[in-house]
Every structure is written in structure tokens, then in C-alpha cells.
Design a protein around this motif. Structure first.
Motif: not given
Length: 347
Positions: A292-301, A309-313, A335-343
Motif C-alpha cells: 500500500n505505501i509503495s503504491k501511495l509513494f508511486g514506486t515499485n515495492i 533496515n532503513a527504518l532501524i538505521e 511523513f518519516a516513512l515517505r522521507k526514507i522512501f524518497n532518500e
């Protein structure tokens, strides 16, 4: 045919090898439910430090009650209202040199004059008809273990039936299994409150087609009032619907989990070890679906492990959940999750 499970032998008439609840029949034995019985034995062995009195309310073949007696040092009563089931239980009692008491009362109406430290409710379908009699017969600080296999009523498929049975509105989306389990907890908590008992989840398990929840039962008005604060309606603004009421508190007792030792002879030793790791991080309400969040952020899963690992780091807590193979339990905001996905994952 004879089988062995845990530390007992059993004569059964019908074995279900599939993942679902199987065909209801006398002497019915489900291989898929072995983990449910392994969990029961594990929890009781860790909770009770002396001999206790247990009731297997819906005995079937007698396997759960016999295992509790032999593996948990309990005085056990095994009940079933079907005379043919009683014959099978009696046979299995002799086969295992058991001292269990065998009874045949109607479990949905009442439990004869007795009180128990543990009561097991494992029906084919909804546990609702058996909840009130069990609450009336449980001792203070005892445990009631319940199973529900009527998940369509709890996960938004049968909305009207879910509302009439469990008094809760569940939305059929990716959160439906956690919502359904929390709706079942909420219903049980409210029923217990009517008898001035607080019911606190000790361990909650989603078995794919059923819920299995163990409640610690305690008297005390202050505890009861605090407990009821965790039964709430949730306003899901994203789809403009009200969810619940559901239980928003902890679904696992972390203090109990930390001390819980798993018997090394049980079939599902490794699976319960893996579940224990998940349960430590599963108390926060709801999770993100990676799809769901990949679809929301417009990216592949992205790979599940990479996101964890990205969240923990990034300093957040993140782990699997039993409710969804790609569900993420985390304290990160959207919001924090989107920032991590963008980066990290959006190019």
C-alpha cells in the motif's frame, strides 16, 4: 488410527491435513491446530508454578485436555456434549493412563458448580455461546483461552453478522486481520466487565484462518475501569468510516514473553521462537502494508528487509507482524516513512 502429539498418544477417526478448519466431525483431529495446542501447553507451563485445575470445555478427541494434564501438571476436566465424542475421549484417557475427569454437560448453557484456574474454549466457529459460562467459572488470576474460526464475521466480509455477534464494525482492508483480532478482544473484555473481571491479553495469535487469544482474568474495579479505556472506536478519516469498537491496548504481555520458555519437545518449537520475536514488537496499534505505501509513494515495492533496515538505521523501531507477510510494525510516521522512501527507494 493412532497418532502422537506432544507427550501423548491419540486414537482419532478423522485427520484434517489442510490449512483450513476442515470438516466438522466426531473425534475430529486437525494437524493445522497442533501449533494452537503447542502454544497452550507453552503458556500454561510458564504461567502456573504449581498444580492447577483446568477445564477443556469442548473436548473433541480429548487431545488438548490430555496434553494439559500430562505436560502442565494439571487436574483436568474434559467436557463434550456429544456421547460419541465422550466414547473417544474415554478411550484416549485409558490409552494415556490419564486421571482426567470426563463430563458431558452443555457448555453453552452453564458449567456445573466448579471453578478453574484455566478454561479452554476451542469451538468450530464462534466462541460467543461459551464465553459467559466460562467467565462465571474462572478463578481470580486464572486464564481463559479462546479460539475463533469465524473470521468472515470478524474481518469485514459478513458486516451485519460481525456487528450482531461482536458489536463491532470491521473494514475489509489490509488491516482486517489485526482489526478482527482486536474486535474479538474488545468483545471479550466488555463481556468480562459485566462480571466485574478485567480481561487482559497475555498472548494473541493469528493462525491464518483463526484467532487464538489467552486472557489473564483479574478482579478489581480500578483495573477494570482502566481496562475499558482501551476499548474504543477509531475514526478512519482516509475512507471516512468508523472502525470498531476495538481493543487499542497491548495484545501481548511483554513481561510474560520475556520469561516464557518454550518446551524443547514440541513440534512447533522453532515457529514459536520466531513468533516470540515478532510479538515483542507487535503491541502498537496497526501496521503499514509495504504494498500500500509503495503504491501511495508511486514506486515499485522494495525488498521487505531493506525497508526494515532503513527504518532501524534511521532510529525507528521496525519489525514484521503476524497479520501480513509484508506488513511493517513501526513507530515511524507516514511523513518519516515517505522521507526514507524518497532518500533510499525512489529514483
Amino acid at each position: 488410527m493412532k497418532i502422537k502429539e506432544g507427550l501423548i498418544e491419540l486414537e482419532v477417526k478423522y485427520i484434517s491435513k489442510g490449512k483450513g478448519p476442515g470438516k466438522k466431525s466426531v473425534g475430529y483431529y486437525s494437524e493445522a491446530m497442533v501449533i494452537s495446542r503447542d502454544l497452550t501447553v507453552t503458556i500454561l507451563k510458564n504461567y502456573f508454578n504449581k498444580k492447577f485445575k483446568a477445564l477443556d470445555l469442548l473436548g473433541g478427541s480429548g487431545i488438548r485436555g490430555l496434553r494439559i494434564e500430562k505436560e502442565c501438571n494439571a487436574d483436568v476436566t474434559i467436557n463434550d456434549n456429544n456421547p460419541k465424542a465422550i466414547e473417544i475421549i474415554e478411550y484416549n484417557k485409558k490409552l494415556n493412563d490419564s486421571n482426567a475427569e470426563i463430563t458431558g454437560f452443555n457448555a453453552s448453557k452453564c458449567i456445573p458448580d466448579a471453578f478453574y484456574e484455566y478454561i479452554d474454549i476451542d469451538p468450530y466457529g464462534s466462541p460467543i455461546p461459551f464465553i459467559d459460562p466460562a467467565i462465571k467459572a474462572i478463578k481470580n488470576h486464572g486464564i481463559i483461552g479462546i479460539t475463533a474460526t469465524d473470521l468472515p464475521n470478524l474481518t469485514g466480509t459478513n458486516v451485519k453478522k460481525g456487528m450482531s455477534l461482536y458489536h463491532s464494525n470491521i473494514i475489509k482492508n489490509y488491516l482486517k486481520h489485526e482489526s478482527g483480532l482486536r474486535a474479538l478482544i474488545a468483545y471479550f473484555v466488555k463481556r468480562s466487565a459485566e462480571y466485574e473481571l478485567s480481561a487482559v491479553p497475555l498472548i494473541s495469535y493469528f493462525g491464518g484462518y483463526y484467532y487464538r487469544i489467552f486472557f489473564k482474568m483479574e478482579r478489581g474495579i480500578k483495573k477494570l475501569e482502566k481496562n475499558l479505556e482501551y476499548v474504543q472506536l477509531i475514526n478512519t478519516l482516509s475512507i471516512n468510516k468508523v472502525l470498531g469498537p476495538i481493543w487499542i491496548g497491548n495484545i501481548h504481555d511483554i513481561d510474560f514473553l520475556e520469561k516464557m520458555e518454550i518446551p524443547d519437545y514440541i513440534k512447533n518449537l522453532n515457529k514459536i521462537k520466531d513468533l516470540k520475536v515478532i510479538w515483542f514488537n507487535e503491541n502498537p496499534l496497526f501496521f503499514y502494508s509495504l504494498e500500500n505505501i509503495s503504491k501511495l509513494f508511486g514506486t515499485n515495492i522494495p525488498k521487505f528487509k531493506d525497508v526494515i533496515n532503513a527504518l532501524i538505521e534511521s532510529g525507528f523501531r521496525a519489525s514484521k507482524t503476524q497479520f501480513d507477510p509484508i506488513g511493517i510494525k513501526t513507530n515511524a510516521s507516514l511523513f518519516a516513512l515517505r522521507k526514507i522512501f524518497n532518500e533510499r527507494f525512489i529514483k
